[in-house]
Motif scaffolding. Sequence first.
Motif, PDB file in Angstrom:
ATOM      1  N   HIS A  17      41.698  42.073  45.918  1.00 43.74           N
ATOM      2  CA  HIS A  17      41.888  41.848  44.477  1.00 43.74           C
ATOM      3  C   HIS A  17      42.300  40.386  44.283  1.00 43.74           C
ATOM      4  O   HIS A  17      43.263  39.907  44.887  1.00 43.74           O
ATOM      5  N   GLY A  19      43.590  38.821  41.648  1.00 45.45           N
ATOM      6  CA  GLY A  19      44.866  38.607  40.973  1.00 45.45           C
ATOM      7  C   GLY A  19      46.050  38.767  41.918  1.00 45.45           C
ATOM      8  O   GLY A  19      46.976  37.945  41.924  1.00 45.45           O
ATOM      9  N   ARG A  20      46.052  39.854  42.709  1.00 49.72           N
ATOM     10  CA  ARG A  20      47.185  40.087  43.632  1.00 49.72           C
ATOM     11  C   ARG A  20      47.249  38.998  44.700  1.00 49.72           C
ATOM     12  O   ARG A  20      48.334  38.558  45.084  1.00 49.72           O
ATOM     13  N   GLN A  29      44.487  32.291  39.391  1.00 50.22           N
ATOM     14  CA  GLN A  29      43.269  33.002  39.785  1.00 50.22           C
ATOM     15  C   GLN A  29      42.070  32.063  39.760  1.00 50.22           C
ATOM     16  O   GLN A  29      41.202  32.151  40.636  1.00 50.22           O
ATOM     17  N   SER A  33      39.715  31.316  42.879  1.00 52.46           N
ATOM     18  CA  SER A  33      38.285  31.617  42.794  1.00 52.46           C
ATOM     19  C   SER A  33      37.452  30.416  43.207  1.00 52.46           C
ATOM     20  O   SER A  33      36.440  30.545  43.916  1.00 52.46           O
ATOM     21  N   ARG A  50      31.620  42.482  43.983  1.00 53.30           N
ATOM     22  CA  ARG A  50      32.572  43.030  43.021  1.00 53.30           C
ATOM     23  C   ARG A  50      32.214  44.483  42.745  1.00 53.30           C
ATOM     24  O   ARG A  50      31.089  44.785  42.352  1.00 53.30           O
ATOM     25  N   GLY A  52      33.741  47.374  40.482  1.00 54.04           N
ATOM     26  CA  GLY A  52      34.773  47.625  39.482  1.00 54.04           C
ATOM     27  C   GLY A  52      35.683  46.416  39.384  1.00 54.04           C
ATOM     28  O   GLY A  52      35.233  45.291  39.175  1.00 54.04           O
ATOM     29  N   ARG A  53      36.973  46.642  39.557  1.00 57.82           N
ATOM     30  CA  ARG A  53      37.944  45.550  39.497  1.00 57.82           C
ATOM     31  C   ARG A  53      38.338  45.052  40.898  1.00 57.82           C
ATOM     32  O   ARG A  53      39.209  44.202  41.039  1.00 57.82           O
ATOM     33  N   SER A  54      37.682  45.607  41.912  1.00 56.26           N
ATOM     34  CA  SER A  54      38.014  45.248  43.297  1.00 56.26           C
ATOM     35  C   SER A  54      36.941  44.346  43.898  1.00 56.26           C
ATOM     36  O   SER A  54      35.782  44.335  43.448  1.00 56.26           O
ATOM     37  N   LEU A  55      37.336  43.626  44.919  1.00 59.74           N
ATOM     38  CA  LEU A  55      36.415  42.802  45.704  1.00 59.74           C
ATOM     39  C   LEU A  55      36.231  43.451  47.070  1.00 59.74           C
ATOM     40  O   LEU A  55      37.206  43.711  47.778  1.00 59.74           O
TER      41      LEU A  55
END
Length: 285
Positions: A17, A19-20, A29, A33, A50, A52-55
């Motif tokens: 993720h 953000g984390r 971020q 990136s 990508r 959903g919201r995960s990588l």
Amino acid sequence: MNYHHLRYFREVAVEGHLGRAAERLNVSQSALSIQIKQLEERMGHAFFDRVGRSLVLTEAGRIALDHAERIFGAGEELVATLAQRGAGIAPLRIGALSTLSRNFQLQFLRPLLTAGETRIVLKSGNTRTLLAELTELSLDVVLTTQVPQSDAPLPFAAQRIAEQPVRLHGKADLLAYDTLPDLLTQAPLILPTESVIRTGFDSLLARLGVTPNIVADVDDMAMVRLLAREGAGVAVAPTVVLADEVAGGLVATAPFDLDIMEPFFAVTLPRKFPHPGLAGLLDAQ
């Protein structure tokens, strides 16, 4: 390749993720990136998909992460080695002359083996090769029977750690002679080609004025030991070489003093970062 880019990539790969990972790295971020994008452009492959919201790592990403873990692991090991602490300390690398008694080597290593705290690497070879590897820092110590020549290009330090009497060992029937000259001239002899023992033995022959009955010249103490066990002849060897066979009654030792001693030396080089286990091992001898 930028080391920081690789570090950022690893954090994102572990967190999955952006953000984390940015929070853990204390960067924005957008900055994170950009760093990942630069690394992917440098490598010519996308490292994340990508979902959903995960990588999620791509195949190239999994390969990159595997290499990143090893690179950072090597860096942590380097720091630990130079600080001489922790599990990152490299194994103690010991070189031994190929003719050196295996029993003696075992005695030398016993303090380490008993403690069980230091991993060891053993290598055998000739003196020239072992000293060259010591010079290149590929070995921490070399076990040998002679002090390196004084004109060597580097200041080797040779610590005398032991010495053993050289005696005549063999089956009892091969030792059944009343005098040393009789035994040397009539019994079949197994002689090591190693120079310290051979030089002393040649001097003994000159003093006694006898011609020996030599049946084997052997450059390996392990083979000298085996030949004596098999009854092929009487071995001229340090007591430590056949200590187990003598204790077990497989061979006997002739009651004659040859007045020959074989010394054992631990050769090292002065180093700013010696292996932390070496000093204690040498002190234990």
